[in-house]
Design an enzyme around this catalytic site. Structure first.
Site, PDB file in Angstrom:
ATOM      1  CG  LEU A   1      -1.960  -1.066   1.379  1.00 21.24           C
ATOM      2  CD1 LEU A   1      -2.706  -0.942   2.699  1.00 21.24           C
ATOM      3  CD2 LEU A   1      -2.934  -1.018   0.210  1.00 21.24           C
ATOM      4  CG  ASP A   2       0.175   4.286  -2.777  1.00 21.53           C
ATOM      5  OD1 ASP A   2       0.996   3.502  -3.290  1.00 21.53           O
ATOM      6  OD2 ASP A   2      -0.794   4.772  -3.379  1.00 21.53           O
ATOM      7  CB  ILE A   3       3.739   6.451   2.419  1.00 20.58           C
ATOM      8  CG1 ILE A   3       4.178   6.812   3.833  1.00 20.58           C
ATOM      9  CG2 ILE A   3       3.462   7.697   1.581  1.00 20.58           C
ATOM     10  CD1 ILE A   3       5.532   7.489   3.918  1.00 20.58           C
TER      11      ILE A   3
END
Ligand code: URA
Length: 231
Positions: free
Chosen positions: A100-102
């Site tokens: 997942l993105d930050i």
């Protein structure tokens, strides 16, 4: 395997603590105190820690509720990583299934079983991923149709696989993807002239993020959850 790693795997203690207990003469191998953390444990060795025989259990399978600000990587020079959240176990050997993105929150699966990880992420098996997106603008019919038919994303030459976008109240949408491209949800909404303000993953295949897990918390997967990724 090194002795400190063996102790850590068998007890769930972090690697640093395992090193310390070895150094402090709390660990015996075949009845003899061993203080060298780098000692290579053989398959036939009997390792005892504080009078308890240690055995390495099978592979680990975890679900984690990823908070904002953590990177799905095994190392990163600039940001904390999701493995930093595993405070009562040795993260060594664990890998992440589906990053997942930050700034994305929600369900992350981790394991040290390489074959299982491969099954969870392999495009051949098509385990759908479900996201809740908070958007700048309401979802319109064209967006729903574009998700369903597939769209060409900037810089790519193959259209996205058919995906489901369901409009919810308050500029929210639930999106189901059958593939995992870079920033895919954000890029698909951007291609439709919208903007994702917040993104949360609810589900991978049949495994749903446990509502009892607060951001940053994790638990072992149940036997049924692990088995649900069998082909
Ligand atoms: N799609 C995105 O845009 N970001 C994620 O983190 C996951 C899917």
């Amino acid at each position: 395997m090194r002795l400190d790693k063996f102790v850590s795997h068998a007890t769930g203690l972090p690697r640093e603590i395992s090193k310390r207990v070895v150094r402090k003469k709390q660990v015996q191998v075949n009845g003899i105190v061993v203080t060298n953390a780098a000692y290579q444990v053989a398959a036939t060795d009997q390792v005892v820690f504080d009078d308890e025989l240690l055995v390495i259990s099978g592979p680990r399978y975890l679900m984690l509720h990823k908070p904002v600000g953590y990177v799905c990587a095994t190392e990163d020079g600039d940001h904390p990583i999701v493995l930093d959240l595993l405070n009562d176990m040795d993260p060594q050997g664990l890998s992440i299934a589906g990053r997942l993105d930050i700034d994305t929150t929600g369900l992350v699966l981790l394991s040290d079983d390489g074959q299982w990880l491969h099954r969870v992420t392999s495009p051949r098996h098509l385990f759908a991923k479900v996201y809740r997106a908070q958007l700048h603008s309401p979802v319109d019919e064209q967006t729903i149709a574009a998700f369903a038919s597939g769209m060409l994303l900037r810089g790519e030459d193959k259209p996205t696989a058919p995906a489901q976008c369901v409009a919810l109240a308050d500029n929210e949408a639930e999106v189901t993807l059958n593939e995992g491209r870079y920033h895919q949800v954000k890029r698909m909404f951007a291609a439709c002239g919208n903007h994702v303000l917040a993104l949360h993953r609810l589900k991978i295949g049949a495994v749903t993020l446990d509502a009892d897990l607060a951001p940053g918390e994790y638990r072992a997967l149940t036997a049924d959850e692990i088995a649900s990724f069998q082909p």
